[in-house]
Design an enzyme around this catalytic site. Structure first.
Site, PDB file in Angstrom:
ATOM      1  N   LYS A  13       0.830  -1.222   0.000  1.00  0.00           N
ATOM      2  CA  LYS A  13       0.000   0.000   0.000  1.00  0.00           C
ATOM      3  C   LYS A  13       0.862   1.270   0.000  1.00  0.00           C
ATOM      4  O   LYS A  13       0.675   2.155  -0.825  1.00  0.00           O
ATOM      5  CB  LYS A  13      -0.929   0.019   1.233  1.00  0.00           C
ATOM      6  CG  LYS A  13      -1.863  -1.170   1.320  1.00  0.00           C
ATOM      7  CD  LYS A  13      -2.784  -1.078   2.525  1.00  0.00           C
ATOM      8  CE  LYS A  13      -2.099  -1.147   3.878  1.00  0.00           C
ATOM      9  NZ  LYS A  13      -1.571  -2.479   4.259  1.00  0.00           N
ATOM     10  N   ARG A  88      -9.230   0.333   9.048  1.00  0.00           N
ATOM     11  CA  ARG A  88      -8.778  -1.029   9.318  1.00  0.00           C
ATOM     12  C   ARG A  88      -9.831  -1.815  10.091  1.00  0.00           C
ATOM     13  O   ARG A  88      -9.616  -2.984  10.386  1.00  0.00           O
ATOM     14  CB  ARG A  88      -7.506  -0.969  10.155  1.00  0.00           C
ATOM     15  CG  ARG A  88      -6.219  -1.145   9.373  1.00  0.00           C
ATOM     16  CD  ARG A  88      -5.115  -1.024  10.387  1.00  0.00           C
ATOM     17  NE  ARG A  88      -3.872  -1.635  10.057  1.00  0.00           N
ATOM     18  CZ  ARG A  88      -2.865  -1.018   9.449  1.00  0.00           C
ATOM     19  NH1 ARG A  88      -2.999   0.215   9.015  1.00  0.00           N
ATOM     20  NH2 ARG A  88      -1.724  -1.623   9.286  1.00  0.00           N
ATOM     21  N   ARG A 122      12.018  -6.200   5.035  1.00  0.00           N
ATOM     22  CA  ARG A 122      11.760  -4.783   4.781  1.00  0.00           C
ATOM     23  C   ARG A 122      12.651  -3.890   5.637  1.00  0.00           C
ATOM     24  O   ARG A 122      12.892  -4.138   6.800  1.00  0.00           O
ATOM     25  CB  ARG A 122      10.293  -4.482   5.098  1.00  0.00           C
ATOM     26  CG  ARG A 122       9.945  -3.020   4.977  1.00  0.00           C
ATOM     27  CD  ARG A 122       8.494  -2.830   4.736  1.00  0.00           C
ATOM     28  NE  ARG A 122       7.717  -2.928   5.954  1.00  0.00           N
ATOM     29  CZ  ARG A 122       6.388  -2.670   6.005  1.00  0.00           C
ATOM     30  NH1 ARG A 122       5.746  -2.334   4.893  1.00  0.00           N
ATOM     31  NH2 ARG A 122       5.739  -2.767   7.131  1.00  0.00           N
ATOM     32  N   ARG A 155      11.670  -2.115  11.326  1.00  0.00           N
ATOM     33  CA  ARG A 155      10.607  -1.726  12.254  1.00  0.00           C
ATOM     34  C   ARG A 155      10.380  -2.793  13.306  1.00  0.00           C
ATOM     35  O   ARG A 155      10.461  -3.967  13.016  1.00  0.00           O
ATOM     36  CB  ARG A 155       9.300  -1.495  11.473  1.00  0.00           C
ATOM     37  CG  ARG A 155       9.147  -0.083  10.978  1.00  0.00           C
ATOM     38  CD  ARG A 155       8.051   0.048   9.970  1.00  0.00           C
ATOM     39  NE  ARG A 155       6.798  -0.606  10.351  1.00  0.00           N
ATOM     40  CZ  ARG A 155       5.698  -0.577   9.604  1.00  0.00           C
ATOM     41  NH1 ARG A 155       5.705   0.068   8.450  1.00  0.00           N
ATOM     42  NH2 ARG A 155       4.603  -1.182   9.988  1.00  0.00           N
ATOM     43  N   ARG A 166       0.184  -9.651  13.134  1.00  0.00           N
ATOM     44  CA  ARG A 166      -0.421  -8.618  12.289  1.00  0.00           C
ATOM     45  C   ARG A 166      -1.323  -9.238  11.221  1.00  0.00           C
ATOM     46  O   ARG A 166      -2.374  -8.697  10.885  1.00  0.00           O
ATOM     47  CB  ARG A 166       0.663  -7.758  11.635  1.00  0.00           C
ATOM     48  CG  ARG A 166       1.288  -6.802  12.648  1.00  0.00           C
ATOM     49  CD  ARG A 166       2.611  -6.298  12.168  1.00  0.00           C
ATOM     50  NE  ARG A 166       2.539  -5.437  11.007  1.00  0.00           N
ATOM     51  CZ  ARG A 166       3.550  -5.247  10.174  1.00  0.00           C
ATOM     52  NH1 ARG A 166       4.690  -5.874  10.355  1.00  0.00           N
ATOM     53  NH2 ARG A 166       3.415  -4.427   9.165  1.00  0.00           N
TER      54      ARG A 166
HETATM   55  P1  ADP Z   1       1.428  -2.140   7.803  1.00  0.00           P
HETATM   56  O1  ADP Z   1       2.792  -2.185   7.255  1.00  0.00           O
HETATM   57  O2  ADP Z   1       1.074  -3.280   8.697  1.00  0.00           O
HETATM   58  O3  ADP Z   1       0.369  -1.823   6.795  1.00  0.00           O
HETATM   59  P2  ADP Z   1       1.228   0.481   9.052  1.00  0.00           P
HETATM   60  O4  ADP Z   1       2.515   1.154   8.863  1.00  0.00           O
HETATM   61  O5  ADP Z   1       0.065   0.876   8.218  1.00  0.00           O
HETATM   62  O6  ADP Z   1       1.484  -1.075   8.946  1.00  0.00           O
HETATM   63  O7  ADP Z   1       0.785   0.586  10.592  1.00  0.00           O
HETATM   64  C1  ADP Z   1       1.656   0.259  11.659  1.00  0.00           C
HETATM   65  C2  ADP Z   1       0.892   0.138  12.965  1.00  0.00           C
HETATM   66  O8  ADP Z   1       0.221   1.378  13.265  1.00  0.00           O
HETATM   67  C3  ADP Z   1      -0.228  -0.895  12.960  1.00  0.00           C
HETATM   68  O9  ADP Z   1       0.228  -2.199  13.240  1.00  0.00           O
HETATM   69  C4  ADP Z   1      -1.153  -0.341  14.067  1.00  0.00           C
HETATM   70  O10 ADP Z   1      -0.664  -0.628  15.345  1.00  0.00           O
HETATM   71  C5  ADP Z   1      -1.049   1.160  13.850  1.00  0.00           C
HETATM   72  N1  ADP Z   1      -2.127   1.645  12.924  1.00  0.00           N
HETATM   73  C6  ADP Z   1      -1.957   2.237  11.715  1.00  0.00           C
HETATM   74  N2  ADP Z   1      -3.148   2.526  11.145  1.00  0.00           N
HETATM   75  C7  ADP Z   1      -4.101   2.096  12.001  1.00  0.00           C
HETATM   76  C8  ADP Z   1      -5.519   2.074  11.984  1.00  0.00           C
HETATM   77  N3  ADP Z   1      -6.224   2.572  10.939  1.00  0.00           N
HETATM   78  N4  ADP Z   1      -6.168   1.543  13.053  1.00  0.00           N
HETATM   79  C9  ADP Z   1      -5.493   1.048  14.097  1.00  0.00           C
HETATM   80  N5  ADP Z   1      -4.156   1.010  14.173  1.00  0.00           N
HETATM   81  C10 ADP Z   1      -3.449   1.522  13.140  1.00  0.00           C
END
Ligand code: ADP
Ligand code: ZN
Length: 219
Positions: A13, A88, A122, A155, A166
């Protein structure tokens, strides 16, 4: 154009949104980046958020909805945006419906094996957030960001023990959104079944979809 990129963690994404932003002149909003900035700033809120995010859990809906609503109030996003990492949960999607009209939802389909390989390799720039991969998207110099010279790091939530959690959270809480947006007739599917597919190939597919929606909404 107001768009959502939906898909499991590691579906790409952020990678695709950041490449499409300059082409479409549409800003990219990543709630993951918003969350990480809040943690970096070491605010009270940041400390609370960290407890969830480091474990691969979702930040509570109330918190993330408030952060997103605050962001969307900025004039920069009036004409359009690519939303990455939000919504989400169904609750977040319902809240978003009240804040903004959505034109298109791109759903990225990627098998679990690819996701696990991608996330565990990553690397992220500590300064500007650009994403690299030790297997498929290497930086020119080891551990240094091509864009800004910042240091690359793994990360906390890209560590193997957190990745499975996750994926579980995604299946339980986020996957129902596919049906939610399909019913609203906003969903378009993109598939990526090969780890080595270059991002440009997928970006091109998404661009075509966006253009077809733009053209139909005009006519
Ligand atoms: P990913 O690489 O899993 O898509 P993101 O960088 O989008 O991860 O998000 C990292 C973390 O930030 C998530 O695991 C969550 O803890 C938090 N987070 C991000 N967006 C949301 C959301 N819309 N609702 C709840 N938690 C979120
Ligand atoms: Zn950088």
């Amino acid at each position: 154009m107001k768009m959502i990129f939906l898909g499991p963690p590691g579906a790409g994404k952020g990678t695709y949104a950041s490449r499409l932003t300059p082409i479409l002149e549409t800003p990219h909003i990543s709630t993951g980046n918003i969350v990480r900035d809040e943690i970096k700033a070491q605010t009270e809120l940041g400390k609370t958020i960290r407890e969830y995010s480091d474990k691969g859990e979702l930040v509570p809906d109330e918190i993330i909805i408030k952060l997103l609503a605050k962001t969307l109030r900025k004039p920069d996003y009036e004409r359009g945006f690519i939303l990455d990492g939000f919504p989400r949960t169904i609750k977040q999607a319902e809240a978003l419906d009240k804040i903004s009209k959505i034109d298109l939802v791109i759903n990225l389909n990627v098998p679990d094996e690819i996701i696990i390989k991608r996330l565990s390799n990553r690397l992220t720039c500590e300064k500007c957030g650009t994403i690299y991969n030790k297997l498929t998207l290497k930086p020119k110099k080891d551990n240094i960001c091509d864009e800004c010279g910042g240091q690359l790091y793994q990360r906390e939530d890209d560590k193997p023990e957190v990745i499975q959690e996750r994926l579980n959270v995604y299946k339980k809480k986020t996957e129902p959104l596919i049906e939610y947006y399909r019913k609203k007739d906003l969903l378009k599917n993109v598939h990526c079944n090969d780890l080595m597919t270059p991002p440009e190939v997928i970006v091109e597919k998404i661009k075509l979809m966006i253009n077809s929606v733009k053209n139909t909404s005009r006519s």
